[in-house]
Scaffold this motif. Structure first.
Motif, PDB file in Angstrom:
ATOM      1  N   ALA A  59       0.659  -1.021   0.002  1.00 11.58           N
ATOM      2  CA  ALA A  59       0.037   0.029   0.157  1.00 11.58           C
ATOM      3  C   ALA A  59       0.927   1.333  -0.016  1.00 11.58           C
ATOM      4  O   ALA A  59       1.848   1.388   0.720  1.00 11.58           O
ATOM      5  N   ASP A  60       0.120   2.052  -0.687  1.00 12.50           N
ATOM      6  CA  ASP A  60       1.157   3.436  -0.733  1.00 12.50           C
ATOM      7  C   ASP A  60      -0.058   4.572  -1.007  1.00 12.50           C
ATOM      8  O   ASP A  60      -1.214   4.286  -1.241  1.00 12.50           O
ATOM      9  N   ILE A  61       0.218   6.056  -0.587  1.00 15.02           N
ATOM     10  CA  ILE A  61      -0.741   6.703  -0.914  1.00 15.02           C
ATOM     11  C   ILE A  61      -0.140   7.991  -1.695  1.00 15.02           C
ATOM     12  O   ILE A  61       1.048   8.483  -1.449  1.00 15.02           O
ATOM     13  N   ALA A  62      -0.706   8.535  -2.668  1.00 11.86           N
ATOM     14  CA  ALA A  62      -0.243   9.645  -3.549  1.00 11.86           C
ATOM     15  C   ALA A  62      -1.555  10.823  -3.422  1.00 11.86           C
ATOM     16  O   ALA A  62      -2.488  10.300  -4.099  1.00 11.86           O
ATOM     17  N   TRP A  63      -0.995  12.077  -3.287  1.00  6.44           N
ATOM     18  CA  TRP A  63      -1.898  13.022  -3.273  1.00  6.44           C
ATOM     19  C   TRP A  63      -3.302  12.714  -2.593  1.00  6.44           C
ATOM     20  O   TRP A  63      -4.276  13.006  -3.177  1.00  6.44           O
ATOM     21  N   GLY A  64      -3.135  12.041  -1.502  1.00  7.06           N
ATOM     22  CA  GLY A  64      -4.393  11.740  -0.724  1.00  7.06           C
ATOM     23  C   GLY A  64      -5.375  10.804  -1.102  1.00  7.06           C
ATOM     24  O   GLY A  64      -6.236  10.491  -0.761  1.00  7.06           O
ATOM     25  N   ILE A  65      -4.715  10.019  -2.272  1.00  8.78           N
ATOM     26  CA  ILE A  65      -5.391   8.720  -2.473  1.00  8.78           C
ATOM     27  C   ILE A  65      -4.778   7.457  -2.381  1.00  8.78           C
ATOM     28  O   ILE A  65      -3.651   7.025  -2.784  1.00  8.78           O
ATOM     29  N   PRO A  66      -5.374   6.853  -1.326  1.00 12.65           N
ATOM     30  CA  PRO A  66      -4.739   5.373  -1.019  1.00 12.65           C
ATOM     31  C   PRO A  66      -4.726   4.436  -2.331  1.00 12.65           C
ATOM     32  O   PRO A  66      -5.918   4.085  -2.905  1.00 12.65           O
ATOM     33  N   ALA A  67      -3.628   3.713  -2.428  1.00 11.00           N
ATOM     34  CA  ALA A  67      -3.836   2.616  -3.434  1.00 11.00           C
ATOM     35  C   ALA A  67      -2.880   1.449  -3.051  1.00 11.00           C
ATOM     36  O   ALA A  67      -2.269   1.246  -2.188  1.00 11.00           O
ATOM     37  N   ILE A  68      -3.592   0.123  -3.606  1.00  7.71           N
ATOM     38  CA  ILE A  68      -2.864  -1.073  -3.028  1.00  7.71           C
ATOM     39  C   ILE A  68      -2.822  -2.009  -4.277  1.00  7.71           C
ATOM     40  O   ILE A  68      -3.529  -1.825  -5.207  1.00  7.71           O
ATOM     41  N   ARG A  69      -1.491  -2.821  -3.804  1.00  3.87           N
ATOM     42  CA  ARG A  69      -1.447  -3.783  -5.045  1.00  3.87           C
ATOM     43  C   ARG A  69      -1.250  -4.889  -4.238  1.00  3.87           C
ATOM     44  O   ARG A  69      -0.845  -5.288  -3.319  1.00  3.87           O
ATOM     45  N   ILE A  70      -2.016  -6.043  -4.917  1.00  5.60           N
ATOM     46  CA  ILE A  70      -2.364  -7.195  -4.555  1.00  5.60           C
ATOM     47  C   ILE A  70      -1.419  -8.504  -5.204  1.00  5.60           C
ATOM     48  O   ILE A  70      -1.479  -8.590  -6.447  1.00  5.60           O
ATOM     49  N   PHE A  71      -0.785  -9.245  -4.388  1.00  9.07           N
ATOM     50  CA  PHE A  71      -0.170 -10.372  -5.138  1.00  9.07           C
ATOM     51  C   PHE A  71      -0.403 -11.560  -4.645  1.00  9.07           C
ATOM     52  O   PHE A  71      -0.498 -11.625  -3.081  1.00  9.07           O
TER      53      PHE A  71
END
Length: 103
Positions: A59-71
């Motif tokens: 998980a990371d956050i850019a410009w207030g938008i949380p994003a996740i990558r699933i493996f």
């Protein structure tokens, strides 16, 4: 009152650390920190016997938008963005429990 991106960043990091995510050595292409957590369990596979099944969420956050990558089993499966940190954590809970792991 609308939250600033700095407030969302801080809230998301607090939620991640409270749910067992740790800061990984990896960073995004633009230098943002990435938090990760992984799960594993033994499963019975027909013709092969016991196998280890793994799941990792980064998980990371850019410009207030949380994003996740699933493996799953070290293979990239999905990328998702959410409107708020709480919605992102709730979505991660659902994804992990649907895959048969315990959040």
């Amino acid at each position: 009152m609308k939250k600033t991106s700095e407030q969302k960043n801080a809230e998301f990091i607090d939620l991640l650390t409270a749910n067992g995510f740790t800061l990984s050595d990896e960073t995004t292409h633009d230098g943002r920190p990435v938090y990760s957590r992984s799960w594993s369990k033994q499963v019975q596979v027909v013709w092969y016997g016991q196998q280890e099944s793994t799941m990792e969420i980064r998980a990371d956050i850019a410009w207030g938008i949380p994003a996740i990558r699933i493996f799953k089993n070290s293979r990239f499966e999905d990328h998702r963005c959410h409107t708020s940190p709480k919605r992102c954590v709730n979505a991660m809970r659902e994804i992990v429990s649907y895959a048969g792991f315990e959040f």
